[in-house]
Design a protein around this motif. Structure first.
Motif, PDB file in Angstrom:
ATOM      1  N   ILE B  23       0.832  -1.203   0.000  1.00 18.40           N
ATOM      2  CA  ILE B  23       0.000   0.000   0.000  1.00 18.40           C
ATOM      3  C   ILE B  23       0.863   1.247   0.000  1.00 18.40           C
ATOM      4  O   ILE B  23       1.878   1.300   0.676  1.00 18.40           O
ATOM      5  N   ARG B  24       0.455   2.236  -0.787  1.00 22.77           N
ATOM      6  CA  ARG B  24       1.170   3.519  -0.810  1.00 22.77           C
ATOM      7  C   ARG B  24       0.361   4.630  -0.151  1.00 22.77           C
ATOM      8  O   ARG B  24       0.684   5.801  -0.309  1.00 22.77           O
ATOM      9  N   THR B  25      -0.720   4.255   0.525  1.00 20.15           N
ATOM     10  CA  THR B  25      -1.546   5.258   1.195  1.00 20.15           C
ATOM     11  C   THR B  25      -1.297   5.156   2.705  1.00 20.15           C
ATOM     12  O   THR B  25      -1.661   4.162   3.316  1.00 20.15           O
ATOM     13  N   PRO B  26      -0.637   6.185   3.290  1.00 25.40           N
ATOM     14  CA  PRO B  26      -0.294   6.089   4.712  1.00 25.40           C
ATOM     15  C   PRO B  26      -1.522   5.902   5.607  1.00 25.40           C
ATOM     16  O   PRO B  26      -2.606   6.398   5.300  1.00 25.40           O
ATOM     17  N   TYR B  28      -2.238   7.259   8.395  1.00 21.75           N
ATOM     18  CA  TYR B  28      -2.789   8.448   9.057  1.00 21.75           C
ATOM     19  C   TYR B  28      -3.779   9.204   8.186  1.00 21.75           C
ATOM     20  O   TYR B  28      -4.451  10.113   8.668  1.00 21.75           O
ATOM     21  N   PHE B  43       0.165   6.144 -13.559  1.00 24.96           N
ATOM     22  CA  PHE B  43       1.209   5.143 -13.318  1.00 24.96           C
ATOM     23  C   PHE B  43       0.551   3.789 -13.113  1.00 24.96           C
ATOM     24  O   PHE B  43      -0.619   3.712 -12.731  1.00 24.96           O
ATOM     25  N   ARG B  44       1.318   2.722 -13.341  1.00 20.77           N
ATOM     26  CA  ARG B  44       0.769   1.389 -13.091  1.00 20.77           C
ATOM     27  C   ARG B  44       0.561   1.216 -11.585  1.00 20.77           C
ATOM     28  O   ARG B  44       1.382   1.645 -10.784  1.00 20.77           O
ATOM     29  N   PRO B  46       0.853   0.331  -8.133  1.00 22.48           N
ATOM     30  CA  PRO B  46       1.940  -0.344  -7.415  1.00 22.48           C
ATOM     31  C   PRO B  46       1.440  -1.494  -6.536  1.00 22.48           C
ATOM     32  O   PRO B  46       2.214  -2.396  -6.222  1.00 22.48           O
ATOM     33  N   LEU B  60      -2.705   9.565 -10.592  1.00 25.29           N
ATOM     34  CA  LEU B  60      -2.078   9.907  -9.311  1.00 25.29           C
ATOM     35  C   LEU B  60      -2.302  11.396  -9.059  1.00 25.29           C
ATOM     36  O   LEU B  60      -2.180  12.203  -9.985  1.00 25.29           O
ATOM     37  N   HIS B  62      -1.726  14.866  -6.317  1.00 26.55           N
ATOM     38  CA  HIS B  62      -1.201  15.480  -5.112  1.00 26.55           C
ATOM     39  C   HIS B  62      -2.408  16.011  -4.344  1.00 26.55           C
ATOM     40  O   HIS B  62      -3.194  16.794  -4.881  1.00 26.55           O
ATOM     41  N   VAL B  80       1.097  17.433   2.068  1.00 28.78           N
ATOM     42  CA  VAL B  80       0.741  17.112   0.687  1.00 28.78           C
ATOM     43  C   VAL B  80       1.254  15.708   0.374  1.00 28.78           C
ATOM     44  O   VAL B  80       2.415  15.399   0.644  1.00 28.78           O
ATOM     45  N   VAL B  81       0.362  14.869  -0.166  1.00 33.83           N
ATOM     46  CA  VAL B  81       0.686  13.456  -0.353  1.00 33.83           C
ATOM     47  C   VAL B  81       0.229  13.003  -1.737  1.00 33.83           C
ATOM     48  O   VAL B  81      -0.804  13.444  -2.239  1.00 33.83           O
ATOM     49  N   GLU B  82       1.016  12.101  -2.350  1.00 30.10           N
ATOM     50  CA  GLU B  82       0.614  11.495  -3.619  1.00 30.10           C
ATOM     51  C   GLU B  82      -0.360  10.354  -3.339  1.00 30.10           C
ATOM     52  O   GLU B  82      -0.031   9.444  -2.582  1.00 30.10           O
ATOM     53  N   TYR B  84      -3.394   7.617  -5.182  1.00 29.19           N
ATOM     54  CA  TYR B  84      -4.008   7.068  -6.383  1.00 29.19           C
ATOM     55  C   TYR B  84      -5.516   7.231  -6.352  1.00 29.19           C
ATOM     56  O   TYR B  84      -6.137   7.202  -5.290  1.00 29.19           O
TER      57      TYR B  84
END
Lengths: 193, 91
Positions: B23-26, B28, B43-44, B46, B60, B62, B80-82, B84
């Protein structure tokens, strides 16, 4: 049979490289080139980009528009790497980069991350208490300065474009580049002359 | 495509409680309200790439968050977070 996880790492690496070559995925030479490229990368490269942006308005605009292209323009190979975003510090806003999930870092332009960048302490605190973290780095910003924390989580890498310090009027790009440290481009410190 | 300024909510989902995942979503941010800053391209996914599964292209973004809406004692002014598109829902 020894479980894979307990195998000696040099033998694992040799086995993996041999398999990659056998299967035609990547050659030993390509791996060696990429390792050499990674070893060559250092904060000096980011420093040259920042210094040029301070002295060349067109390059400044390119750097903010497309960091990867701006890196390529300085001879830094970016092919196959994540896009590079550049965050400009201003009188209103200071940027601080962290990767709370792991250790995403713009290695192509800053080299290997400093040890603390990957530490659980920095990753947890930068996002929640950025002023406290900055103070520990000796960085005290005006009370009114907004702090934007950029949590680098996915397919971009982020670098900070610091403000040009006072007292550097008339300096050329080489003199300016020599002022810059990696922390200035992560946002934990600010350059001074 | 979400336009800058759109209010979104990060899905309050915890795939890590259901099994192995990437997972790329924190943590918090799960369930938090944010504002789209700008699209960052596609992007593909992840979460699929990590398991060598076919990975669709995802948008994706911001996305900006108010730190004190996450932690009452937060010290910064903006996070600020990237993220999907699959993690964002209408708010």
């Amino acid at each position: 049979m020894t479980p894979l996880i307990e195998a000696p790492s040099d033998r694992l690496l040799a086995g993996l490289k041999a398999l990659l070559a056998d299967k035609g995925i990547v050659t030993a030479q390509e791996i060696a080139e990429r390792v050499a490229q990674t070893d060559r990368a250092s904060p000096a490269q980011g420093g040259r980009m920042v210094a040029r942006a301070w002295t060349d308005p067109e390059y400044h605009a390119l750097l903010l528009r497309d960091g990867a292209q701006a890196a390529e323009a300085m001879g830094i190979a970016m092919r196959g790497l994540p896009p590079l975003g550049v965050l400009e510090n201003t009188d209103e806003t200071h940027n601080l980069v962290v990767c709370t999930l792991c250790s995403c870092y713009p290695r192509a332009v800053l080299g290997y991350p400093p040890f603390w960048f990957k530490s659980p302490g920095y990753r947890a605190r930068a996002v929640r208490d950025p002023r406290g973290v900055l103070a520990e780095f000796g960085t005290v910003l005006p009370e009114a300065r907004r702090i934007r924390v950029v949590d680098s989580t996915a397919d971009y890498r982020w670098m900070v474009l610091p403000q040009r310090p006072a007292g550097t009027e008339g300096w050329d790009a080489d003199q300016l580049a020599a002022l810059l440290r990696e922390g200035d481009m992560i946002g934990v410190t600010v350059p001074s002359a | 495509m979400l336009s800058p300024g759109t209010t979104v909510r990060v899905r309050d989902d915890w795939p890590e409680a259901r099994g192995p995942c990437h997972i790329r979503t924190p943590h918090y941010l799960r369930g938090r309200l944010g504002t789209v800053v700008r699209p960052l391209g596609a992007f593909r996914n992840p979460e699929d790439l990590a398991f060598a599964r076919p990975a669709p292209m995802l948008a994706l973004y911001h996305v900006a968050f108010e730190p004190r809406s996450i932690w009452p004692d937060a010290g910064g002014d903006e996070i600020v977070v990237e993220l999907y598109e699959t993690w964002l829902e209408a708010a």
